[in-house]
Design an enzyme around this catalytic site. Structure first.
Site, mmCIF file in Angstrom:
data_model
loop_
_atom_site.group_PDB
_atom_site.id
_atom_site.type_symbol
_atom_site.label_atom_id
_atom_site.label_comp_id
_atom_site.label_asym_id
_atom_site.label_seq_id
_atom_site.Cartn_x
_atom_site.Cartn_y
_atom_site.Cartn_z
ATOM 1 N N ASP A 1 10.857 3.151 -5.302
ATOM 2 C CA ASP A 1 10.632 2.170 -4.253
ATOM 3 C C ASP A 1 10.503 3.143 -2.991
ATOM 4 O O ASP A 1 11.364 3.657 -2.377
ATOM 5 C CB ASP A 1 11.828 1.274 -3.950
ATOM 6 C CG ASP A 1 11.718 0.446 -2.869
ATOM 7 O OD1 ASP A 1 10.645 0.009 -2.428
ATOM 8 O OD2 ASP A 1 12.824 0.029 -2.278
ATOM 9 N N GLU B 1 5.981 0.686 -6.105
ATOM 10 C CA GLU B 1 5.755 -0.660 -5.121
ATOM 11 C C GLU B 1 4.707 -0.260 -4.455
ATOM 12 O O GLU B 1 4.479 0.730 -3.567
ATOM 13 C CB GLU B 1 6.945 -0.890 -4.678
ATOM 14 C CG GLU B 1 6.684 -2.412 -4.062
ATOM 15 C CD GLU B 1 8.280 -3.001 -3.688
ATOM 16 O OE1 GLU B 1 8.820 -3.840 -4.204
ATOM 17 O OE2 GLU B 1 8.906 -2.449 -2.754
ATOM 18 N N ASP C 1 17.888 0.398 -2.062
ATOM 19 C CA ASP C 1 16.589 1.197 -2.726
ATOM 20 C C ASP C 1 16.518 1.351 -4.043
ATOM 21 O O ASP C 1 15.539 1.304 -4.875
ATOM 22 C CB ASP C 1 16.184 2.363 -1.662
ATOM 23 C CG ASP C 1 16.197 1.890 -0.212
ATOM 24 O OD1 ASP C 1 15.370 0.957 0.114
ATOM 25 O OD2 ASP C 1 16.694 2.488 0.537
#
Length: 171
Positions: A7, A70, A142
Protein backbone atom coordinates in the site's frame (compact mmCIF):
# COMPACT_ATOMS: atom_id res chain seq x y z
CA UNK A 1 3.27 -19.38 -2.89
CA UNK A 2 4.11 -16.16 -1.02
CA UNK A 3 2.41 -12.91 -1.96
CA UNK A 4 3.61 -9.43 -0.99
CA UNK A 5 0.98 -6.69 -0.88
CA UNK A 6 2.08 -3.05 -0.92
CA UNK A 7 0.00 0.00 0.00
CA UNK A 8 2.19 2.85 -1.27
CA UNK A 9 2.54 6.17 0.48
CA UNK A 10 5.28 8.75 0.73
CA UNK A 11 5.19 8.95 4.53
CA UNK A 12 3.89 5.46 5.33
CA UNK A 13 4.02 2.50 2.99
CA UNK A 14 2.25 -0.58 4.27
CA UNK A 15 3.41 -4.06 3.37
CA UNK A 16 2.02 -7.50 4.09
CA UNK A 17 3.14 -11.01 3.22
CA UNK A 18 0.84 -14.03 3.09
CA UNK A 19 1.22 -17.61 1.96
CA UNK A 20 -1.29 -19.27 -0.31
CA UNK A 21 -1.79 -23.04 -0.17
CA UNK A 22 -4.75 -23.91 -2.36
CA UNK A 23 -7.73 -22.10 -0.85
CA UNK A 24 -5.90 -21.51 2.46
CA UNK A 25 -4.30 -18.18 3.25
CA UNK A 26 -1.86 -17.65 6.11
CA UNK A 27 -0.35 -14.48 7.51
CA UNK A 28 3.45 -14.34 7.43
CA UNK A 29 4.32 -10.74 8.36
CA UNK A 30 3.25 -7.13 7.96
CA UNK A 31 4.61 -3.70 8.69
CA UNK A 32 4.95 -0.08 7.71
CA UNK A 33 7.95 1.62 6.14
CA UNK A 34 8.02 5.16 7.50
CA UNK A 35 10.04 7.80 5.72
CA UNK A 36 11.24 10.95 7.39
CA UNK A 37 11.47 14.44 5.98
CA UNK A 38 14.64 16.41 6.63
CA UNK A 39 13.41 19.73 5.22
CA UNK A 40 16.08 19.98 2.52
CA UNK A 41 15.72 20.35 -1.22
CA UNK A 42 16.59 16.64 -1.57
CA UNK A 43 13.79 15.63 0.80
CA UNK A 44 11.63 13.85 -1.80
CA UNK A 45 14.58 11.95 -3.29
CA UNK A 46 15.72 10.86 0.18
CA UNK A 47 12.23 9.66 1.12
CA UNK A 48 11.92 7.67 -2.10
CA UNK A 49 15.34 6.16 -1.41
CA UNK A 50 14.26 5.18 2.12
CA UNK A 51 11.14 3.60 0.70
CA UNK A 52 13.09 1.65 -1.93
CA UNK A 53 15.63 0.35 0.59
CA UNK A 54 12.84 -0.61 2.99
CA UNK A 55 10.93 -2.57 0.34
CA UNK A 56 14.13 -4.28 -0.83
CA UNK A 57 14.78 -5.37 2.77
CA UNK A 58 11.24 -6.78 3.08
CA UNK A 59 11.66 -8.69 -0.20
CA UNK A 60 15.07 -10.06 0.86
CA UNK A 61 13.73 -11.13 4.26
CA UNK A 62 10.43 -12.76 3.24
CA UNK A 63 11.24 -13.85 -0.36
CA UNK A 64 7.78 -13.50 -1.92
CA UNK A 65 6.95 -15.14 -5.26
CA UNK A 66 4.53 -12.42 -6.38
CA UNK A 67 3.74 -8.83 -5.48
CA UNK A 68 0.73 -6.56 -5.81
CA UNK A 69 0.49 -2.79 -5.48
CA UNK A 70 -2.57 -0.62 -4.98
CA UNK A 71 -3.24 1.85 -7.77
CA UNK A 72 -3.26 5.55 -7.04
CA UNK A 73 -6.53 7.40 -6.91
CA UNK A 74 -6.53 10.99 -8.13
CA UNK A 75 -7.68 13.61 -5.66
CA UNK A 76 -7.99 17.40 -5.67
CA UNK A 77 -4.41 17.98 -4.48
CA UNK A 78 -2.37 17.60 -7.67
CA UNK A 79 0.99 17.95 -5.88
CA UNK A 80 0.02 15.27 -3.36
CA UNK A 81 -1.18 12.98 -6.13
CA UNK A 82 2.11 13.38 -8.01
CA UNK A 83 4.14 12.59 -4.88
CA UNK A 84 2.00 9.54 -4.18
CA UNK A 85 2.54 8.48 -7.79
CA UNK A 86 6.29 8.68 -7.28
CA UNK A 87 6.05 6.52 -4.15
CA UNK A 88 3.91 4.10 -6.13
CA UNK A 89 6.59 3.99 -8.83
CA UNK A 90 9.13 2.91 -6.21
CA UNK A 91 6.62 0.34 -4.90
CA UNK A 92 6.43 -1.12 -8.42
CA UNK A 93 10.19 -0.87 -9.02
CA UNK A 94 11.44 -2.73 -5.94
CA UNK A 95 9.64 -6.05 -6.62
CA UNK A 96 10.20 -5.75 -10.39
CA UNK A 97 13.95 -5.35 -9.78
CA UNK A 98 13.80 -8.50 -7.62
CA UNK A 99 12.27 -10.37 -10.58
CA UNK A 100 8.77 -10.65 -9.12
CA UNK A 101 5.64 -10.45 -11.24
CA UNK A 102 3.67 -7.42 -10.02
CA UNK A 103 -0.11 -7.04 -10.11
CA UNK A 104 -1.95 -3.75 -9.73
CA UNK A 105 -5.41 -3.25 -8.24
CA UNK A 106 -7.71 -0.27 -7.83
CA UNK A 107 -8.79 0.40 -4.24
CA UNK A 108 -12.40 -0.51 -5.07
CA UNK A 109 -11.31 -3.83 -6.60
CA UNK A 110 -9.41 -4.70 -3.42
CA UNK A 111 -12.43 -3.84 -1.26
CA UNK A 112 -14.81 -5.78 -3.50
CA UNK A 113 -12.58 -8.86 -3.41
CA UNK A 114 -11.94 -8.80 0.34
CA UNK A 115 -15.27 -7.47 1.65
CA UNK A 116 -17.67 -8.02 -1.23
CA UNK A 117 -18.46 -4.31 -1.52
CA UNK A 118 -16.39 -1.87 -3.56
CA UNK A 119 -17.01 1.10 -1.28
CA UNK A 120 -16.38 -0.63 2.06
CA UNK A 121 -14.90 1.35 4.92
CA UNK A 122 -11.46 0.75 6.45
CA UNK A 123 -13.01 -0.95 9.46
CA UNK A 124 -14.88 -3.42 7.26
CA UNK A 125 -11.70 -4.21 5.31
CA UNK A 126 -9.73 -4.76 8.51
CA UNK A 127 -12.46 -7.01 9.90
CA UNK A 128 -12.49 -9.19 6.78
CA UNK A 129 -8.69 -9.39 6.71
CA UNK A 130 -8.86 -10.66 10.33
CA UNK A 131 -11.49 -13.23 9.28
CA UNK A 132 -9.34 -14.48 6.38
CA UNK A 133 -6.06 -14.38 8.37
CA UNK A 134 -7.04 -15.54 11.89
CA UNK A 135 -4.83 -14.22 14.67
CA UNK A 136 -3.29 -11.43 12.60
CA UNK A 137 -2.17 -8.27 14.38
CA UNK A 138 -1.71 -5.19 12.20
CA UNK A 139 1.35 -2.98 12.54
CA UNK A 140 -0.92 -0.13 11.43
CA UNK A 141 -3.79 0.70 9.07
CA UNK A 142 -1.44 0.84 6.07
CA UNK A 143 -0.22 -2.69 6.87
CA UNK A 144 -3.84 -3.89 7.07
CA UNK A 145 -4.49 -2.38 3.63
CA UNK A 146 -1.36 -4.08 2.28
CA UNK A 147 -2.59 -7.45 3.55
CA UNK A 148 -5.93 -6.80 1.82
CA UNK A 149 -4.03 -6.12 -1.42
CA UNK A 150 -2.11 -9.40 -1.01
CA UNK A 151 -5.39 -11.27 -0.38
CA UNK A 152 -6.93 -9.66 -3.46
CA UNK A 153 -3.97 -10.71 -5.60
CA UNK A 154 -4.07 -14.26 -4.21
CA UNK A 155 -7.76 -14.59 -5.10
CA UNK A 156 -7.23 -13.19 -8.59
CA UNK A 157 -4.27 -15.52 -9.19
CA UNK A 158 -6.32 -18.52 -7.99
CA UNK A 159 -9.14 -17.54 -10.35
CA UNK A 160 -6.71 -17.21 -13.24
CA UNK A 161 -5.18 -20.64 -12.45
CA UNK A 162 -8.62 -22.24 -12.39
CA UNK A 163 -9.54 -20.68 -15.74
CA UNK A 164 -6.28 -21.83 -17.30
CA UNK A 165 -6.75 -25.37 -15.94
CA UNK A 166 -10.16 -25.80 -17.63
CA UNK A 167 -10.26 -27.88 -20.80
CA UNK A 168 -10.79 -25.84 -23.94
CA UNK A 169 -14.40 -25.24 -24.82
CA UNK A 170 -15.63 -25.47 -21.21
CA UNK A 171 -17.09 -22.24 -19.87
Amino acid sequence: MRVLGIDPGLRNTGWGVITVDGPRLRHVANGVIQTTADGTSTDLAQRLSQLYRGLCAVIATYRPDLAAVEQTFVNKDAVGTLKLGQARGVALLAPAEAGLPVGEYAPNAVKKTVVGVGHAGKEQVQHMVRVQLPGVTFEGPDAADALAIAICHAHHMQGRSMREARPKGVA
